[in-house]
Scaffold this motif. Structure first.
Motif, PDB file in Angstrom:
ATOM      1  N   PHE A 180       7.188  72.911   8.153  1.00 35.90           N
ATOM      2  CA  PHE A 180       8.236  73.912   8.363  1.00 35.90           C
ATOM      3  C   PHE A 180       9.565  73.173   8.482  1.00 35.90           C
ATOM      4  CE2 PHE A 180       5.044  76.970   8.947  1.00 35.90           C
ATOM      5  CZ  PHE A 180       5.639  78.225   8.963  1.00 35.90           C
ATOM      6  N   THR A 219      13.443  74.022   9.353  1.00 39.16           N
ATOM      7  CA  THR A 219      14.268  75.085   9.915  1.00 39.16           C
ATOM      8  C   THR A 219      15.620  74.542  10.378  1.00 39.16           C
ATOM      9  OG1 THR A 219      13.348  74.797  12.135  1.00 39.16           O
ATOM     10  CG2 THR A 219      12.226  76.376  10.707  1.00 39.16           C
ATOM     11  N   ILE A 245       4.322  79.786  12.802  1.00 38.22           N
ATOM     12  CA  ILE A 245       3.735  78.491  13.151  1.00 38.22           C
ATOM     13  C   ILE A 245       2.531  78.687  14.054  1.00 38.22           C
ATOM     14  CG2 ILE A 245       4.148  76.370  14.483  1.00 38.22           C
ATOM     15  CD1 ILE A 245       7.045  76.445  13.315  1.00 38.22           C
ATOM     16  N   LEU A 267       6.836  70.101  11.856  1.00 35.57           N
ATOM     17  CA  LEU A 267       8.118  70.790  11.951  1.00 35.57           C
ATOM     18  C   LEU A 267       9.242  69.776  11.943  1.00 35.57           C
ATOM     19  CD1 LEU A 267       9.897  73.346  12.648  1.00 35.57           C
ATOM     20  CD2 LEU A 267       9.456  72.776  15.060  1.00 35.57           C
ATOM     21  N   SER A 303      13.384  70.175  12.449  1.00 38.37           N
ATOM     22  CA  SER A 303      14.457  71.118  12.770  1.00 38.37           C
ATOM     23  C   SER A 303      15.749  70.385  13.100  1.00 38.37           C
ATOM     24  CB  SER A 303      14.080  71.972  13.986  1.00 38.37           C
ATOM     25  OG  SER A 303      13.022  72.815  13.707  1.00 38.37           O
ATOM     26  N   CYS A 309       2.066  72.264  16.815  1.00 36.40           N
ATOM     27  CA  CYS A 309       2.408  71.350  15.721  1.00 36.40           C
ATOM     28  C   CYS A 309       1.770  69.978  15.918  1.00 36.40           C
ATOM     29  CB  CYS A 309       3.920  71.176  15.630  1.00 36.40           C
ATOM     30  SG  CYS A 309       4.801  72.703  15.255  1.00 36.40           S
ATOM     31  N   VAL A 317       6.575  67.092  15.555  1.00 38.32           N
ATOM     32  CA  VAL A 317       7.856  67.785  15.662  1.00 38.32           C
ATOM     33  C   VAL A 317       8.948  66.726  15.593  1.00 38.32           C
ATOM     34  CG1 VAL A 317       9.374  69.167  17.127  1.00 38.32           C
ATOM     35  CG2 VAL A 317       6.923  69.686  17.034  1.00 38.32           C
TER      36      VAL A 317
END
Length: 184
Positions: A5, A7, A22, A33, A35, A53, A56
């Motif tokens: 992901f 973002t 998620i 992830l 971000s 996750c 991250v």
């Protein structure tokens, strides 16, 4: 499946849509992830999503850099809401996670991450799903039509033209585009 992901902000119980995606996908897939974060508060929000996750990665985007991105984009065809979130460090971290975690598909959320998704498409052979959530040019058109302030109307119209061009050009490169409502 190993899903990444991407973002422009940390998914959380405040930003529920990607958070719940998620959370649901983590039951049967390995989720990573990456971000962007602008401040300490956003970093703290990651504490909730980390449970779902396998990795991250938070990439700091200082506000001064975001504003400088916007200043550089003024004479270009890039909409400011896209330019604001441009980050070479973000692109590099996403590509690193793809390699390190052996990612099989990338899920990018919102037009704000499009420069990063374009870099992924150019440098990695991997399917990219773009989750637009809604049509930004449609939103800008509504804003332009309803604005009573002439200066605001000119600004929004300029952004609307840039966004129409940008959406048309970028979306055709993607493997899959998801949008929430039939209207959009």
């Amino acid at each position: 499946m190993r899903v990444l992901f991407v973002t422009p902000y940390v998914p959380s119980r405040i930003r529920v849509r990607p958070f719940h995606f998620i959370q649901s996908l983590a039951a049967s897939h390995e989720i990573s992830l990456v971000s962007l974060v602008c401040d300490q508060y956003e970093e703290e929000l990651a504490g909730k999503v980390v449970d779902y996750c396998s990795s991250v990665e938070l990439v700091r985007l200082p506000r001064w850099q975001a504003y400088a991105n916007c200043l550089r984009a003024l004479p270009l065809f890039m909409p400011l809401r896209v330019a604001y979130y441009r980050s070479q460090a973000f692109i590099e971290r996403v590509l690193w996670v793809i390699r390190k975690r052996k990612i099989e598909v990338v899920h990018g959320e919102l037009i704000k991450v499009m420069p990063t998704l374009q870099a992924v498409l150019a440098q990695a052979r991997i399917p990219v799903l773009y989750d637009s959530v809604d049509c930004i040019s449609s939103y800008l058109e509504q804003q332009w039509r309803s604005s009573g302030n002439p200066l605001h109307k000119v600004f929004v119209y300029t952004e609307l033209q840039k966004m129409r061009h940008y959406e048309r050009r970028c979306l055709s490169d993607l493997d899959q585009v998801v949008i929430t409502s039939p209207y959009d």
